[in-house]
Design an enzyme around this catalytic site. Structure first.
Site, mmCIF file in Angstrom:
data_model
loop_
_atom_site.group_PDB
_atom_site.id
_atom_site.type_symbol
_atom_site.label_atom_id
_atom_site.label_comp_id
_atom_site.label_asym_id
_atom_site.label_seq_id
_atom_site.Cartn_x
_atom_site.Cartn_y
_atom_site.Cartn_z
ATOM 1 N N ASP A 1 51.296 3.277 -66.148
ATOM 2 C CA ASP A 1 50.135 3.340 -67.058
ATOM 3 C C ASP A 1 49.183 2.172 -66.904
ATOM 4 O OD1 ASP A 1 52.486 4.688 -69.264
ATOM 5 O OD2 ASP A 1 50.790 5.760 -68.410
ATOM 6 N N HIS B 1 59.379 -1.372 -68.748
ATOM 7 C CA HIS B 1 59.885 0.001 -68.563
ATOM 8 C C HIS B 1 61.360 0.027 -68.959
ATOM 9 C CE1 HIS B 1 60.704 3.882 -66.645
ATOM 10 N NE2 HIS B 1 59.404 4.054 -66.725
HETATM 11 C C1 SDX Z 1 55.994 5.510 -69.572
HETATM 12 O O1 SDX Z 1 60.809 6.423 -69.444
HETATM 13 C C2 SDX Z 1 59.916 6.729 -68.559
HETATM 14 O O2 SDX Z 1 60.194 7.036 -67.414
HETATM 15 C C3 SDX Z 1 58.490 6.691 -69.067
HETATM 16 C C4 SDX Z 1 57.412 6.864 -68.016
HETATM 17 C C5 SDX Z 1 57.421 8.257 -67.454
HETATM 18 O O3 SDX Z 1 56.930 8.432 -66.334
HETATM 19 O O4 SDX Z 1 57.823 9.203 -68.189
HETATM 20 O O5 SDX Z 1 57.618 5.925 -66.965
HETATM 21 C C6 SDX Z 1 56.038 6.641 -68.607
HETATM 22 O O6 SDX Z 1 56.155 5.734 -70.743
HETATM 23 C C7 SDX Z 1 55.824 4.110 -69.049
HETATM 24 C C8 SDX Z 1 55.941 3.031 -70.186
HETATM 25 C C9 SDX Z 1 54.596 2.955 -70.899
HETATM 26 N N1 SDX Z 1 54.658 2.095 -72.064
HETATM 27 C C10 SDX Z 1 54.047 0.919 -72.085
HETATM 28 O O7 SDX Z 1 53.500 0.418 -71.114
HETATM 29 C C11 SDX Z 1 54.048 0.241 -73.451
HETATM 30 C C12 SDX Z 1 54.347 -1.251 -73.258
HETATM 31 N N2 SDX Z 1 55.716 -1.371 -72.805
HETATM 32 C C13 SDX Z 1 56.721 -1.618 -73.850
HETATM 33 O O8 SDX Z 1 56.455 -1.007 -75.071
HETATM 34 C C14 SDX Z 1 58.139 -1.473 -73.314
HETATM 35 O O9 SDX Z 1 58.217 -2.109 -72.105
HETATM 36 C C15 SDX Z 1 58.720 -0.104 -73.154
HETATM 37 C C16 SDX Z 1 58.544 0.725 -74.368
HETATM 38 C C17 SDX Z 1 58.121 0.592 -72.005
HETATM 39 C C18 SDX Z 1 60.197 -0.282 -72.895
HETATM 40 O O10 SDX Z 1 60.737 -0.737 -74.139
HETATM 41 P P1 SDX Z 1 61.980 -1.659 -74.162
HETATM 42 O O11 SDX Z 1 63.088 -1.023 -73.411
HETATM 43 O O12 SDX Z 1 62.260 -2.179 -75.540
HETATM 44 O O13 SDX Z 1 61.431 -2.825 -73.324
HETATM 45 P P2 SDX Z 1 62.281 -3.720 -72.462
HETATM 46 O O14 SDX Z 1 63.740 -3.422 -72.523
HETATM 47 O O15 SDX Z 1 61.623 -3.675 -71.158
HETATM 48 O O16 SDX Z 1 62.033 -5.089 -73.298
HETATM 49 C C19 SDX Z 1 62.769 -6.211 -73.014
HETATM 50 C C20 SDX Z 1 61.992 -7.335 -73.693
HETATM 51 C C21 SDX Z 1 61.845 -7.172 -75.203
HETATM 52 O O17 SDX Z 1 61.770 -8.487 -75.692
HETATM 53 P P3 SDX Z 1 63.145 -9.220 -76.186
HETATM 54 O O18 SDX Z 1 63.630 -8.412 -77.379
HETATM 55 O O19 SDX Z 1 64.094 -9.196 -75.012
HETATM 56 O O20 SDX Z 1 62.693 -10.618 -76.564
HETATM 57 O O21 SDX Z 1 60.646 -7.403 -73.196
HETATM 58 C C22 SDX Z 1 59.721 -7.246 -74.284
HETATM 59 C C23 SDX Z 1 60.488 -6.543 -75.384
HETATM 60 O O22 SDX Z 1 59.909 -6.877 -76.640
HETATM 61 N N3 SDX Z 1 58.650 -6.409 -73.784
HETATM 62 C C24 SDX Z 1 57.361 -6.737 -73.750
HETATM 63 C C25 SDX Z 1 56.710 -5.658 -73.135
HETATM 64 N N4 SDX Z 1 57.593 -4.725 -72.808
HETATM 65 C C26 SDX Z 1 58.804 -5.188 -73.221
HETATM 66 N N5 SDX Z 1 56.719 -7.838 -74.192
HETATM 67 C C27 SDX Z 1 55.368 -7.841 -73.995
HETATM 68 N N6 SDX Z 1 54.674 -6.832 -73.411
HETATM 69 C C28 SDX Z 1 55.308 -5.742 -72.972
HETATM 70 N N7 SDX Z 1 54.639 -4.746 -72.402
#
Ligand code: SDX
Length: 397
Positions: free
Chosen positions: A331, A273
């Protein structure tokens, strides 16, 4: 500082706006709607009570609640011309594509009579959207199924009305299930608002130009559709189904390994998140609701729930996820419980948009009613070519 909450200057510089509606503490995993913890609202209130709270800032008393429910029920029908709009879509169109088009088209029915500087006009726009989204979502489902649209029945409360429009048919009376209706009500509460997430920020930016609120909500639906946002519930369930097909629990470790590999193109959908660096409080409540619904439909041993729990356990003990503070978000379980409610995967994000409409319109209203409000105009760091002259075509190499 901003009253009860204080922010460090660094945070203040990243804030896109100020708002009195929703508060998130990402480190602690706290979510408050107008100061009330999401856990208490999901336990003690129904969805329309939370809609009233988000719109007005206070929980309603019995008189106000009954009046609000009655008012919403009087706006549940859509213009008969709107029903014809569906005919333009292929039956197998993704329901979110239909939602973007049909909700945007609501502008055509109200635009000329709407003065957004008039608080009463803003209020009735909010009522119309909260009331009509379930009708439109159910119509999108019926159109996809090739079944007749079911008209809303005002004698029914919000979620029973929706479930009947979704799963009822003219040929027979729809048999309500109170446990499922209450579960859906809680799911809507959990999705109602979430501060300045991508789709809410989209609605605010669109609305800042003075655009019609119906068109602004359509822009929020478009943004929510993305798999990184609201589309993650559909993607998370598909992920679980694929792992189940591939061998189930025996394959969880292998999948988690892939999700850690940047080159795999695989993510643990429903995890991570932008703000929560702790367990999303909504995910805990969603898991509880999932268990209740599975028990109610006699599917306590749903393999997908077992798979999700196993994935969560492994990830929460794995250095890659722990070091990046990646936890289940709203989700992660929502697909399992929606499927148990009989809602098809392609409709999950439509349900999310139906719930989030109150958050979008409450935040739109907060912005539009602020006399200091100006059109949004983010700036950029320019990293392109420096100034240069055009070479006439004849001289270009
Ligand atoms: C919603 O913003 C909101 O409030 C949204 C929401 C709402 O109510 O409106 O809460 C609803 O959209 C929830 C999120 C749903 N999306 C997902 O579940 C998709 C999977 N999650 C990722 O795509 C990601 O975690 C995000 C998009 C949610 C956040 O993106 P970020 O900010 O790039 O992720 P992060 O800062 O948490 O990532 C840090 C690291 C990264 O790796 P590094 O570059 O540090 O090596 O963690 C990795 C990311 O690549 N990472 C994941 C991951 N999520 C982040 N690796 C594997 N699986 C994952 N799910």
């Amino acid at each position: 500082g901003t009253g009860a909450f204080t922010y460090d200057p660094g945070f203040l510089s990243t804030a896109s706006c100020s708002s009195k509606i929703t508060y998130i503490d990402g480190d602690e995993g706290v979510l408050l709607y107008r100061g009330y913890p999401i856990e208490q609202l999901a336990t003690h209130c129904d969805f329309l009570e939370v809609c009233y709270l988000l719109l007005n800032g206070e929980l309603p008393n019995k008189v106000d609640k009954d009046k609000f429910d009655w008012t919403i029920s009087r706006h549940t029908m859509v213009h008969e011309q709107l029903a014809r709009l569906f005919q333009g879509f292929r039956r197998d169109s993704h329901p979110m594509a239909v939602m973007v088009g049909v909700v945007g088209a609501l502008s055509a029915f109200y635009h000329d009579s709407l003065d957004i500087t008039n608080p009463e006009h803003r209020e009735i726009s909010a009522y119309r959207l909260i009331a009509k989204l379930p009708t439109i979502v159910a119509m999108a489902y019926k159109y996809n199924m090739g079944q007749p649209f079911m008209y809303p029945k005002n004698a029914l409360a919000y979620t029973p009305n929706f479930m009947r429009m979704m799963f009822g048919v003219p040929a027979e009376e729809y048999e309500q299930n109170d446990v499922l209706n209450r579960a859906l009500d809680r799911i809507l509460i959990l999705h109602a608002d979430h501060e300045q997430n991508a789709s809410t920020s989209t609605v605010r930016l669109a609305g800042s130009s003075g655009a019609n609120p119906f068109a602004c909500i359509a822009s929020g639906i478009a943004c929510l559709w993305g798999p990184a946002h609201g589309g993650a519930n559909e993607a998370a369930l598909q992920m679980l189904i694929d792992i189940e097909k591939d061998g189930g629990l025996a394959k969880v470790g292998e999948f988690v390994k892939k999700a850690k590999d940047k080159n795999s193109g695989v993510k643990l959908m429903g995890f991570g998140h932008r703000v929560y660096k702790n367990y999303d409080p909504r995910a805990k409540l969603m898991q509880e609701t999932t268990r209740e619904v599975l028990a109610a439909v006699g599917a306590e041993n749903d393999p997908l729930l077992k798979l999700a729990m196993a994935l969560e356990k492994i990830a929460l003990e794995d250095e890659y996820f722990v070091s990046r503070k990646l936890y289940p978000n709203v989700d992660f379980y929502s697909g399992i419980v929606q499927r148990a409610l009989g809602i098809p995967t392609s409709m999950f994000t439509c349900i999310f948009s139906m719930a989030r409409t109150v958050g979008w319109i409450a935040q739109w209203n907060e912005m539009i009613s602020d006399p200091e409000q100006k059109i949004g105009r983010p700036r950029q760091l320019y990293t392109g070519a420096t100034k240069r002259d055009v070479v006439p075509m004849a001289k270009r190499k």
